[in-house]
Scaffold this active site. Sequence first.
Site, short mmCIF file in Angstrom:
data_model
loop_
_atom_site.label_atom_id
_atom_site.label_comp_id
_atom_site.label_asym_id
_atom_site.label_seq_id
_atom_site.Cartn_x
_atom_site.Cartn_y
_atom_site.Cartn_z
N VAL A 221 0.83 -1.20 0.00
CA VAL A 221 0.00 0.00 0.00
C VAL A 221 0.87 1.25 0.00
O VAL A 221 0.37 2.36 0.06
CB VAL A 221 -0.93 -0.01 1.24
CG1 VAL A 221 -1.88 -1.21 1.19
CG2 VAL A 221 -0.15 -0.02 2.56
N ASP A 222 2.20 1.05 -0.08
CA ASP A 222 3.13 2.16 0.15
C ASP A 222 3.37 3.08 -1.05
O ASP A 222 4.02 4.12 -0.92
CB ASP A 222 4.47 1.61 0.65
CG ASP A 222 5.10 0.57 -0.30
OD1 ASP A 222 4.92 0.68 -1.52
OD2 ASP A 222 5.78 -0.35 0.21
N HIS B 271 -4.64 -4.60 -2.16
CA HIS B 271 -4.93 -4.27 -0.76
C HIS B 271 -5.11 -2.77 -0.53
O HIS B 271 -5.04 -2.31 0.61
CB HIS B 271 -3.84 -4.83 0.16
CG HIS B 271 -3.89 -6.32 0.29
ND1 HIS B 271 -2.89 -7.08 0.83
CD2 HIS B 271 -4.86 -7.20 -0.08
CE1 HIS B 271 -3.22 -8.36 0.80
NE2 HIS B 271 -4.41 -8.46 0.25
N CYS C 105 -14.92 7.16 2.50
CA CYS C 105 -15.86 7.22 3.61
C CYS C 105 -16.11 5.81 4.15
O CYS C 105 -16.17 4.84 3.39
CB CYS C 105 -17.17 7.85 3.15
SG CYS C 105 -18.31 8.10 4.53
N CYS D 202 -21.28 13.19 4.05
CA CYS D 202 -22.31 12.65 4.95
C CYS D 202 -22.01 12.90 6.43
O CYS D 202 -22.83 12.58 7.28
CB CYS D 202 -22.49 11.15 4.70
SG CYS D 202 -21.12 10.16 5.35
N GLY E 181 8.86 -11.25 -2.36
CA GLY E 181 8.73 -10.69 -1.02
C GLY E 181 7.37 -10.81 -0.36
O GLY E 181 6.87 -9.85 0.21
N THR E 182 6.79 -12.00 -0.42
CA THR E 182 5.52 -12.18 0.30
C THR E 182 5.51 -13.52 1.03
O THR E 182 6.04 -14.51 0.54
CB THR E 182 4.29 -12.01 -0.62
OG1 THR E 182 3.12 -12.44 0.07
CG2 THR E 182 4.41 -12.77 -1.91
N ASN F 118 12.45 -14.48 -2.64
CA ASN F 118 12.06 -14.16 -1.27
C ASN F 118 13.24 -14.39 -0.33
O ASN F 118 14.15 -15.16 -0.64
CB ASN F 118 10.87 -15.03 -0.83
CG ASN F 118 9.97 -14.35 0.17
OD1 ASN F 118 9.50 -13.24 -0.07
ND2 ASN F 118 9.71 -14.99 1.31
N GLU G 144 13.14 -15.91 2.51
CA GLU G 144 13.07 -17.28 3.05
C GLU G 144 11.91 -17.99 2.37
O GLU G 144 11.09 -17.33 1.73
CB GLU G 144 12.83 -17.21 4.57
CG GLU G 144 11.52 -16.57 4.90
CD GLU G 144 11.47 -15.98 6.30
OE1 GLU G 144 12.43 -16.13 7.04
OE2 GLU G 144 10.44 -15.37 6.62
P1 NAD Z 1 4.63 -10.23 5.13
O1 NAD Z 1 5.14 -9.18 6.06
O2 NAD Z 1 3.63 -11.20 5.62
O3 NAD Z 1 5.85 -11.10 4.56
C1 NAD Z 1 7.00 -10.48 4.03
C2 NAD Z 1 7.81 -11.54 3.30
O4 NAD Z 1 8.90 -10.87 2.68
C3 NAD Z 1 8.39 -12.62 4.21
O5 NAD Z 1 8.20 -13.89 3.59
C4 NAD Z 1 9.88 -12.28 4.30
O6 NAD Z 1 10.70 -13.42 4.36
C5 NAD Z 1 10.10 -11.56 2.98
N1 NAD Z 1 11.16 -10.56 3.06
C6 NAD Z 1 11.50 -9.77 4.10
N2 NAD Z 1 12.51 -8.96 3.77
C7 NAD Z 1 12.82 -9.24 2.48
C8 NAD Z 1 13.79 -8.76 1.56
N3 NAD Z 1 14.67 -7.79 1.88
N4 NAD Z 1 13.83 -9.28 0.31
C9 NAD Z 1 12.97 -10.27 -0.05
N5 NAD Z 1 12.03 -10.78 0.78
C10 NAD Z 1 11.96 -10.27 2.03
O7 NAD Z 1 4.12 -9.44 3.87
P2 NAD Z 1 2.94 -9.79 2.88
O8 NAD Z 1 3.02 -11.20 2.46
O9 NAD Z 1 3.03 -8.73 1.83
O10 NAD Z 1 1.62 -9.60 3.74
C11 NAD Z 1 1.51 -8.51 4.62
C12 NAD Z 1 0.30 -7.64 4.39
O11 NAD Z 1 0.51 -6.42 5.10
C13 NAD Z 1 0.10 -7.27 2.97
O12 NAD Z 1 -1.20 -7.53 2.68
C14 NAD Z 1 0.34 -5.78 2.88
O13 NAD Z 1 -0.81 -5.14 2.38
C15 NAD Z 1 0.52 -5.29 4.28
N6 NAD Z 1 1.80 -4.58 4.47
C16 NAD Z 1 2.22 -3.73 3.49
C17 NAD Z 1 3.42 -3.08 3.63
C18 NAD Z 1 3.85 -2.14 2.51
O14 NAD Z 1 3.00 -1.59 1.81
N7 NAD Z 1 5.15 -1.97 2.30
C19 NAD Z 1 4.22 -3.28 4.75
C20 NAD Z 1 3.76 -4.17 5.75
C21 NAD Z 1 2.54 -4.81 5.59
#
Ligand code: NAD
Length: 254
Positions: free
Chosen positions: A105-106, A121, A129, A157, A194-195, A220, A222
């Site tokens: 969302v950043d 997201h 609203c 509203c 990165g998820t 990723n 991990e």
């Molecule tokens: P998550 O925090 O659940 O998982 C992050 C993943 O990224 C992990 O598997 C981790 O191992 C990996 N990771 C961490 N550092 C990394 C790097 N330097 N390089 C590669 N991989 C790396 O995130 P998610 O799966 O996106 O779910 C979190 C939810 O929270 C999302 O729906 C999101 O909307 C929200 N969120 C968004 C932000 C943002 O907009 N930047 C930040 C935090 C949470």
Amino acid sequence: MNTRPVAPLDIPPDASVVVLTGAGISAESGIATFRDSGGLWEQHPVEAVATHEGFVADPALVWRFYSARRQAAHGVGPNPAHHAVVALERYLEPRGHFTLVTQNVDGLHERAGSRRVLRVHGSLFHTRCDNDACPRATAPVRDEATYPDGPPSCPECGGLLRPDIVWFGEPLDPLVETRARHAITDCDLFLTIGTSGVVWPVAGYARLAYELGARTVLANLEAPVNVGYFREVYLGRASDVVPTLLAKAIQGVG
Ligand code: NAD
């Protein structure tokens, strides 16, 4: 697990590619992920700041939290992984198909220059609203303001305004969800960056791509819980791994 040494991928210029990103791609820009800090997001329990129930219970706290997130996101910039994804989009523009599906969302993808972005997201920098009966409930507006002194009211509203974020327990925008699934259904290459693969329904996208026969690739830090749906797994930091994986495709792309 099909872990491989990081090396440039062969991506034909007429390929259909979906890139799915999560908080990990922005970690090296300085934006915290929350899974990595034990279910807390910047020291707050996720339920308090990322659910509608939390917002109803304490809208002022939720707005202080997202005001701080807005400030934090303003203070950082895209990293080499975001820029490599932009270059991939440019590379595919003439002959291929490209869709970026992001859970983030950043706004860092857009600031890097990504154009075809589906924000599943929502957006930190949009406000809408909270009253479902109000026309502004479905018409988010760009909003970079901070609200440290209390929640803003809707000019239409008089109800409460809320961040345009899809909180836990809320459905995705059906149009955005449909477009994401269509793109995945048609893709040759599904690249996830990165998820953690635990937030649904997006966590199911890798399985969809895998079962339809796409080349599913993961970059990723991990192995996530859904690692079994990736035919190729590259572990490391996004800003190292992603530019290397995309190097062959994006060389010479301005
Ligand atoms: P998550 O925090 O659940 O998982 C992050 C993943 O990224 C992990 O598997 C981790 O191992 C990996 N990771 C961490 N550092 C990394 C790097 N330097 N390089 C590669 N991989 C790396 O995130 P998610 O799966 O996106 O779910 C979190 C939810 O929270 C999302 O729906 C999101 O909307 C929200 N969120 C968004 C932000 C943002 O907009 N930047 C930040 C935090 C949470």
